[in-house]
Design an enzyme around this catalytic site. Structure first.
Site, mmCIF file in Angstrom:
data_model
loop_
_atom_site.group_PDB
_atom_site.id
_atom_site.type_symbol
_atom_site.label_atom_id
_atom_site.label_comp_id
_atom_site.label_asym_id
_atom_site.label_seq_id
_atom_site.Cartn_x
_atom_site.Cartn_y
_atom_site.Cartn_z
ATOM 1 N N THR A 175 10.237 18.678 -57.329
ATOM 2 C CA THR A 175 10.355 19.826 -58.248
ATOM 3 C C THR A 175 11.334 20.881 -57.742
ATOM 4 O O THR A 175 11.761 21.745 -58.506
ATOM 5 C CB THR A 175 8.988 20.507 -58.417
ATOM 6 O OG1 THR A 175 8.608 21.079 -57.155
ATOM 7 C CG2 THR A 175 7.913 19.518 -58.853
ATOM 8 N N ASP A 199 16.119 18.949 -40.731
ATOM 9 C CA ASP A 199 16.123 17.625 -40.101
ATOM 10 C C ASP A 199 17.210 17.518 -39.029
ATOM 11 O O ASP A 199 16.998 16.906 -37.978
ATOM 12 C CB ASP A 199 16.328 16.535 -41.155
ATOM 13 C CG ASP A 199 15.072 16.300 -41.979
ATOM 14 O OD1 ASP A 199 13.976 16.647 -41.497
ATOM 15 O OD2 ASP A 199 15.183 15.771 -43.104
ATOM 16 N N ARG A 251 10.285 23.112 -49.398
ATOM 17 C CA ARG A 251 10.715 22.896 -50.778
ATOM 18 C C ARG A 251 10.251 21.517 -51.204
ATOM 19 O O ARG A 251 10.551 20.529 -50.536
ATOM 20 C CB ARG A 251 12.249 22.990 -50.785
ATOM 21 C CG ARG A 251 12.869 22.962 -52.139
ATOM 22 C CD ARG A 251 14.368 23.220 -52.032
ATOM 23 N NE ARG A 251 15.112 22.044 -51.624
ATOM 24 C CZ ARG A 251 16.330 21.749 -52.053
ATOM 25 N NH1 ARG A 251 16.957 22.578 -52.861
ATOM 26 N NH2 ARG A 251 16.948 20.664 -51.652
ATOM 27 N N ASP A 269 20.519 18.112 -44.654
ATOM 28 C CA ASP A 269 19.232 18.783 -44.498
ATOM 29 C C ASP A 269 19.208 19.511 -43.159
ATOM 30 O O ASP A 269 19.126 18.882 -42.095
ATOM 31 C CB ASP A 269 18.080 17.766 -44.579
ATOM 32 C CG ASP A 269 16.736 18.481 -44.649
ATOM 33 O OD1 ASP A 269 16.420 19.246 -43.716
ATOM 34 O OD2 ASP A 269 16.014 18.295 -45.636
HETATM 35 O O1 LIG Z 1 17.211 27.380 -51.932
HETATM 36 P P1 LIG Z 1 16.201 26.274 -51.980
HETATM 37 O O2 LIG Z 1 16.434 25.324 -53.124
HETATM 38 O O3 LIG Z 1 14.779 26.779 -51.960
HETATM 39 O O4 LIG Z 1 16.422 25.368 -50.705
HETATM 40 C C1 LIG Z 1 16.644 25.886 -49.439
HETATM 41 C C2 LIG Z 1 15.494 25.631 -48.525
HETATM 42 O O5 LIG Z 1 15.382 24.211 -48.243
HETATM 43 C C3 LIG Z 1 15.401 24.015 -46.822
HETATM 44 O O6 LIG Z 1 14.129 24.030 -46.283
HETATM 45 P P2 LIG Z 1 13.146 22.751 -46.370
HETATM 46 O O7 LIG Z 1 12.275 22.866 -47.577
HETATM 47 O O8 LIG Z 1 13.943 21.501 -46.233
HETATM 48 O O9 LIG Z 1 12.197 22.977 -45.124
HETATM 49 P P3 LIG Z 1 12.520 22.734 -43.567
HETATM 50 O O10 LIG Z 1 13.334 23.916 -43.115
HETATM 51 O O11 LIG Z 1 11.176 22.686 -42.947
HETATM 52 O O12 LIG Z 1 13.285 21.425 -43.431
HETATM 53 C C4 LIG Z 1 16.211 25.190 -46.339
HETATM 54 O O13 LIG Z 1 16.058 25.435 -44.967
HETATM 55 C C5 LIG Z 1 15.729 26.319 -47.208
HETATM 56 O O14 LIG Z 1 14.536 26.924 -46.746
HETATM 57 O O1 LIG Z 2 21.685 21.216 -48.946
HETATM 58 C C1 LIG Z 2 20.523 21.587 -48.661
HETATM 59 C C2 LIG Z 2 19.645 22.117 -49.617
HETATM 60 C C3 LIG Z 2 18.390 22.508 -49.224
HETATM 61 N N1 LIG Z 2 18.024 22.363 -47.934
HETATM 62 C C4 LIG Z 2 18.861 21.848 -47.000
HETATM 63 O O2 LIG Z 2 18.499 21.749 -45.821
HETATM 64 N N2 LIG Z 2 20.086 21.462 -47.391
HETATM 65 MG MG LIG Z 3 14.515 20.569 -44.591
#
Ligand SMILES: O=P(O)(O)OC[C@H]1O[C@H](OP(=O)(O)OP(=O)(O)O)[C@H](O)[C@@H]1O
Ligand SMILES: O=c1cc[nH]c(=O)[nH]1
Ligand SMILES: [Mg+2]
Length: 206
Positions: free
Chosen positions: A105, A200, A101, A197
């Site tokens: 944006t 992370d 994500r 997150d």
């Molecule tokens: O509903 P949304 O607004 O799309 O957000 C949720 C997304 O954000 C996070 O992923 P991230 O982009 O942080 O990737 P990661 O799992 O690699 O940390 C989470 O694991 C979801 O995939």
């Molecule tokens: O709260 C949140 C939103 C998006 N992605 C995450 O990992 N945590």
């Molecule tokens: Mg993430």
């Protein structure tokens, strides 16, 4: 349809995950365990068919699963739920969808996809701990549907009302399962109270 699976064991483990003092090892372990507990409920309506076997005593008509199951983690954070689910469905196959994500944006950006053969005829269980704006889940469901898959369930740990509404309106045919429906999204698109997150915290990248 939205189902909240608020079993006491899940609530207890989720509270450990929400605690900012919880480190990577315990965060990962509890996520994995919740994944297994949730899938028990998610698979409650799987179809069965009859199978003739013999017990050590006599002939018997039993039942076995009539559908193939594919677990579809959204990378990275969804990976943290896979092994708990595979403990309960060891014959399941795994598809991968890479998605991040954009921090500004909040738009989802797919970067990888890989599916097993006969995916279209399987039940796809898409897993990701976080359903925030819903953008990532909606994009993942779009990708799975493009493969011809019609039987899709979305399993997340924590959801925001905004994200649930978005997925329900984009994909009304997909059942959504959460361990908790939280209050709202903050100005950075993070779930409140949430757990931070997820990616992370699973992989120790911050
Ligand atoms: O509903 P949304 O607004 O799309 O957000 C949720 C997304 O954000 C996070 O992923 P991230 O982009 O942080 O990737 P990661 O799992 O690699 O940390 C989470 O694991 C979801 O995939
Ligand atoms: O709260 C949140 C939103 C998006 N992605 C995450 O990992 N945590
Ligand atoms: Mg993430």
């Amino acid at each position: 349809m939205l189902t909240i699976i608020d079993h006491p064991l899940i609530c207890h483990k989720l509270t450990i995950m929400r605690n900012k003092e919880t480190g990577t090892k315990d965060f990962r372990q509890n996520l994995d365990e919740i994944g297994g507990l949730m899938v028990y409920e998610v698979t409650r309506d799987l179809p069965l068919h009859s199978v003739d076997i013999e017990t050590p005593i006599t002939k018997y008509t039993g039942q076995e699963l009539a559908t193939k199951v594919v677990v579809v983690p959204i990378l990275r954070a969804g990976l943290g739920m896979v092994s708990g689910i595979m403990d309960l469905i060891p014959t399941a196959k795994v598809a991968h969808i890479g998605m991040y994500r954009d921090e500004e944006t909040l738009e989802p950006h797919p970067y990888f996809e890989k599916y097993p053969p006969a995916f279209a005829d399987s039940l796809a269980i898409i897993v990701d701990p976080m359903l925030a704006t819903g953008g990532s889940s909606i994009a993942a469901i779009d990708m799975v549907k493009k493969q011809g898959c019609k039987n899709i369930k979305l399993v997340c740990l924590v959801g925001a009302p905004e994200g649930v509404k978005a997925v329900e309106s984009a994909h009304p045919d997909v059942d959504i399962y959460l361990a908790a429906l939280d209050d709202h999204l903050n100005e950075n698109g993070y779930i409140v109270p949430g757990l931070g997150d997820a990616g992370d915290r699973i992989f120790g990248t911050k």
